[in-house]
Design an enzyme around this catalytic site. Structure first.
Site, PDB file in Angstrom:
ATOM      1  N   CYS A 136       0.827  -1.210   0.000  1.00 18.20           N
ATOM      2  CA  CYS A 136       0.000   0.000   0.000  1.00 18.20           C
ATOM      3  C   CYS A 136       0.858   1.255   0.000  1.00 18.20           C
ATOM      4  O   CYS A 136       1.293   1.717   1.067  1.00 18.20           O
ATOM      5  CB  CYS A 136      -0.929  -0.015   1.221  1.00 18.20           C
ATOM      6  SG  CYS A 136      -1.998   1.415   1.307  1.00 18.20           S
ATOM      7  N   CYS A 139      -0.443   4.182   1.972  1.00 18.15           N
ATOM      8  CA  CYS A 139      -0.277   4.084   3.434  1.00 18.15           C
ATOM      9  C   CYS A 139       1.163   4.371   3.843  1.00 18.15           C
ATOM     10  O   CYS A 139       1.404   4.994   4.868  1.00 18.15           O
ATOM     11  CB  CYS A 139      -0.593   2.681   3.942  1.00 18.15           C
ATOM     12  SG  CYS A 139      -2.000   1.889   3.203  1.00 18.15           S
ATOM     13  N   ASP A 140       2.129   3.888   3.065  1.00 13.79           N
ATOM     14  CA  ASP A 140       3.510   3.825   3.555  1.00 13.79           C
ATOM     15  C   ASP A 140       4.500   4.744   2.845  1.00 13.79           C
ATOM     16  O   ASP A 140       5.661   4.837   3.258  1.00 13.79           O
ATOM     17  CB  ASP A 140       4.026   2.375   3.446  1.00 13.79           C
ATOM     18  CG  ASP A 140       3.224   1.432   4.330  1.00 13.79           C
ATOM     19  OD1 ASP A 140       2.658   1.917   5.327  1.00 13.79           O
ATOM     20  OD2 ASP A 140       3.153   0.235   4.018  1.00 13.79           O
TER      21      ASP A 140
END
Ligand code: NAP
Length: 310
Positions: A136, A139-140
């Site tokens: 992701c 997300c990261d």
């Protein structure tokens, strides 16, 4: 242990498909039981800003959207179990769904368990998951400011994620197993124009190497010859999704890729009284809005089907 009640409808899964089905079914007074999973909300819980869900001019954060959908479903009387469904038995007229040691029964079921990011299944991938390996980018990506990362894949997700990663990373390799991308031309063009991105064609990652965190990737070309290792701080997988049909083995007809087959071109599965919505059926669109639309369709189909059985 049984909860001693035959519900009108059990919905398994709480992404946009399951929650929209719950909103519609609850408003139709079916008092649905929603098996939401330990971590409710599906893949949008792992995203940041969603800009293409209609109705939000400035976008909406994924978790905020899912929290609102859940509250809306509960407001109309959806009963929610925040646990995973472990097993199903659809052999009789009364459908059974097992959650730990509790057996829930219903006249009808909507399957909306979604899909999960595909993995490469190579050495080091699992070991470094969360320590350099991610599925992701949204997300990261922020953890990789001024670092070097690789994105694996050649579809729209790989294009989108690698372009997004360049906001943070100093360099992004895109590793693709063929010599052309399957992504849309517009997304490809955006990638080719980005000076921070270097494409490695006809190559596959064979091992993730590191100590505390990821330090490099081992690669091979299409003929199985090893290539030079590349030094990276992270590897993002964007190689598609696998439908979450594990608990359905032998109960529902699936296609060769494991997605649920619909029998009427709409939401009916091979088992009468069992319906489907969202990414667990759809490997083409895979959008929150299409999943939500199908959740609505499934709830309306269930309502009609239950009526026809009276
Ligand atoms: P996808 O289109 O299925 O692409 C997966 C990519 O990963 C392909 O390039 C595939 O290679 C590669 N791949 C698969 N298994 C692999 C393996 N074991 N090793 C190495 N490479 C592997 O998946 P996606 O990109 O996630 O897109 C899914 C759907 O969502 C698509 O319909 C897409 O259009 C849509 N989507 C839309 C947007 C948008 O419009 N903003 C953004 C993201 C996704 P091959 O090409 O060789 O098969």
């Amino acid at each position: 242990m049984s909860d001693q009640k035959v519900h009108e409808l059990i919905i398994i899964g709480s992404g946009p498909a399951g929650l929209t089905a719950a909103i519609y079914a609850a408003r139709a007074d079916l008092k649905p039981l929603l098996i939401a999973g330990i971590k409710f909300g599906g893949q949008l819980m792992d995203t940041t800003l969603v800009e293409n869900y209609p109705g939000f001019i400035d976008g909406v954060m994924g978790p905020e959207l899912m929290n609102s959908m859940m509250k809306q479903a509960e407001r109309f009387g959806t009963e929610v179990v925040y646990k995973n469904a472990d097993k199903v038995d659809f052999t009789g007229d009364v459908k059974k769904v097992y959650v730990e040691d509790t057996e829930y029964q219903a006249k009808s079921v909507i399957l909306a368990m979604g899909s999960s990011p595909r993995r490469l299944n190579i050495p080091g991938e699992q070991e470094f998951y969360g320590r350099g390996v991610s599925t992701c980018a949204t997300c990261d990506a922020a953890f990789y400011r001024d670092k070097i990362v690789a994105v694996v894949g050649g579809g729209d997700s790989a294009m989108e994620e690698s372009t997004f990663l360049t906001k943070f990373a100093s360099k992004v390799y895109v590793i693709h197993r063929r010599d052309e991308f399957r992504a849309s031309k517009a997304m490809q063009n955006r990638l080719f124009e980005n000076k921070k991105i270097e494409v490695i064609w006809n190559a596959e990652v064979t091992e993730v190497v590191g100590s505390e965190v990821v330090t490099s990737l081992k690669l091979q070309d299409n003929n199985g010859n090893s290539l030079d290792d590349i030094t990276v701080d992270g590897m993002f997988l964007a190689i598609g999704h696998i439908p979450n049909t594990q608990i359905l083995e032998g109960q529902i007809e699936l296609d060769e890729q494991g997605f649920i087959i619909v029998k009427d071109g709409r939401t009916k599965t091979s088992n009468e009284g069992v319906f489907v919505a969202g990414d667990i059926k759809d490997h083409v669109y895979q959008q929150a809005v299409t999943a939500a639309g199908m959740g609505c369709m499934a709830a309306m189909d269930v309502e009609k089907w239950l009526e026809s059985k009276k």
